[in-house]
Design an enzyme around this catalytic site. Structure first.
Site, PDB file in Angstrom:
ATOM      1  N   ASP A   1     -12.411  11.275  50.796  1.00  0.00           N
ATOM      2  CA  ASP A   1     -13.056  10.266  49.966  1.00  0.00           C
ATOM      3  C   ASP A   1     -14.500  10.684  49.688  1.00  0.00           C
ATOM      4  OD1 ASP A   1     -12.427   6.949  49.441  1.00  0.00           O
ATOM      5  OD2 ASP A   1     -14.487   7.677  49.226  1.00  0.00           O
TER       6      ASP A   1
ATOM      7  N   ASN B   1      -5.438  -0.820  49.192  1.00  0.00           N
ATOM      8  CA  ASN B   1      -6.039  -1.938  48.470  1.00  0.00           C
ATOM      9  C   ASN B   1      -5.220  -2.208  47.215  1.00  0.00           C
ATOM     10  OD1 ASN B   1      -8.247  -2.338  50.238  1.00  0.00           O
ATOM     11  ND2 ASN B   1      -9.305  -0.600  49.317  1.00  0.00           N
TER      12      ASN B   1
ATOM     13  N   HIS C   1      -3.192   4.695  46.210  1.00  0.00           N
ATOM     14  CA  HIS C   1      -3.779   5.590  47.204  1.00  0.00           C
ATOM     15  C   HIS C   1      -3.813   4.913  48.557  1.00  0.00           C
ATOM     16  CE1 HIS C   1      -6.907   3.401  45.000  1.00  0.00           C
ATOM     17  NE2 HIS C   1      -7.587   3.359  46.137  1.00  0.00           N
TER      18      HIS C   1
ATOM     19  N   HIS D   1      -5.726   4.903  52.107  1.00  0.00           N
ATOM     20  CA  HIS D   1      -6.920   5.336  52.833  1.00  0.00           C
ATOM     21  C   HIS D   1      -6.530   5.640  54.284  1.00  0.00           C
ATOM     22  CE1 HIS D   1     -10.010   3.684  49.906  1.00  0.00           C
ATOM     23  NE2 HIS D   1      -8.956   2.964  49.547  1.00  0.00           N
TER      24      HIS D   1
HETATM   25  P1  AMP Z   1     -10.095   1.613  46.236  1.00  0.00           P
HETATM   26  O1  AMP Z   1     -11.213   0.647  46.430  1.00  0.00           O
HETATM   27  O2  AMP Z   1      -8.985   1.380  47.236  1.00  0.00           O
HETATM   28  O3  AMP Z   1      -9.604   1.709  44.813  1.00  0.00           O
HETATM   29  O4  AMP Z   1     -10.674   3.025  46.672  1.00  0.00           O
HETATM   30  C1  AMP Z   1     -11.018   4.017  45.764  1.00  0.00           C
HETATM   31  C2  AMP Z   1     -11.685   5.092  46.594  1.00  0.00           C
HETATM   32  O5  AMP Z   1     -11.768   6.265  45.793  1.00  0.00           O
HETATM   33  C3  AMP Z   1     -13.117   4.751  47.006  1.00  0.00           C
HETATM   34  O6  AMP Z   1     -13.202   4.784  48.443  1.00  0.00           O
HETATM   35  C4  AMP Z   1     -13.957   5.852  46.376  1.00  0.00           C
HETATM   36  O7  AMP Z   1     -15.018   6.275  47.170  1.00  0.00           O
HETATM   37  C5  AMP Z   1     -12.932   6.941  46.143  1.00  0.00           C
HETATM   38  N1  AMP Z   1     -13.213   7.883  45.076  1.00  0.00           N
HETATM   39  C6  AMP Z   1     -13.565   7.593  43.804  1.00  0.00           C
HETATM   40  N2  AMP Z   1     -13.722   8.718  43.092  1.00  0.00           N
HETATM   41  C7  AMP Z   1     -13.459   9.753  43.932  1.00  0.00           C
HETATM   42  C8  AMP Z   1     -13.449  11.167  43.805  1.00  0.00           C
HETATM   43  N3  AMP Z   1     -13.759  11.777  42.639  1.00  0.00           N
HETATM   44  N4  AMP Z   1     -13.127  11.922  44.879  1.00  0.00           N
HETATM   45  C9  AMP Z   1     -12.829  11.326  46.054  1.00  0.00           C
HETATM   46  N5  AMP Z   1     -12.807   9.996  46.238  1.00  0.00           N
HETATM   47  C10 AMP Z   1     -13.129   9.216  45.208  1.00  0.00           C
END
Ligand code: AMP
Length: 115
Positions: A30, A87, A100, A102
């Site tokens: 992340d 989420n 995704h 986490h």
């Molecule tokens: P969510 O809130 O479950 O949609 O989580 C999305 C996650 O994607 C967040 O924790 C972000 O920090 C992560 N994220 C967004 N863009 C990128 C990226 N380019 N590379 C890695 N993680 C990312």
């Protein structure tokens, strides 16, 4: 074809620190980690979010969880413990519309689910 940052990572059009990959699943760190280990595991085939998952996605949903466990093993947090979070939707704070998982660990994460 979905156009979001995770699709670009799958297509190698955007950079990512990839830590695990199979034919159907990709895992990368992340970009804004909430814990010392914070890895996202995604299906390569687009599923918008858990709400949109269908019966035909059953196998890949299982593979996501197995990949999450493998990532935890490889990241060295299998014994200490880790949290797996999905989420779904606004109230959960979902940002990226590509399913995704986490994987969080490397410190005490507290007692609340997702807290
Ligand atoms: P969510 O809130 O479950 O949609 O989580 C999305 C996650 O994607 C967040 O924790 C972000 O920090 C992560 N994220 C967004 N863009 C990128 C990226 N380019 N590379 C890695 N993680 C990312």
């Amino acid at each position: 074809m979905a156009d979001n940052i995770f699709q670009k990572i799958i297509d190698r059009e955007a950079p990512a620190d990839i830590v695990y990959e199979t034919e159907e699943v990709l895992a990368f760190k992340d970009i804004n980690p909430c814990a010392p280990v914070h890895v996202l595991v995604i299906p390569k085939r687009h599923i918008t979010r858990l709400r949109e998952a269908e019966g035909s996605d059953e196998a890949v949903l299982g593979k996501l969880l197995l990949a999450a466990a493998e990532v935890a093993r490889e990241q060295g947090i299998e014994e200490s413990g880790y949290r797996v979070v999905i989420n779904n939707g606004r109230d959960a704070g979902e940002i990226v519309p590509h399913l995704h998982v986490h994987v969080l660990g490397g410190q005490n994460l507290g007692s609340l689910p997702g807290g």
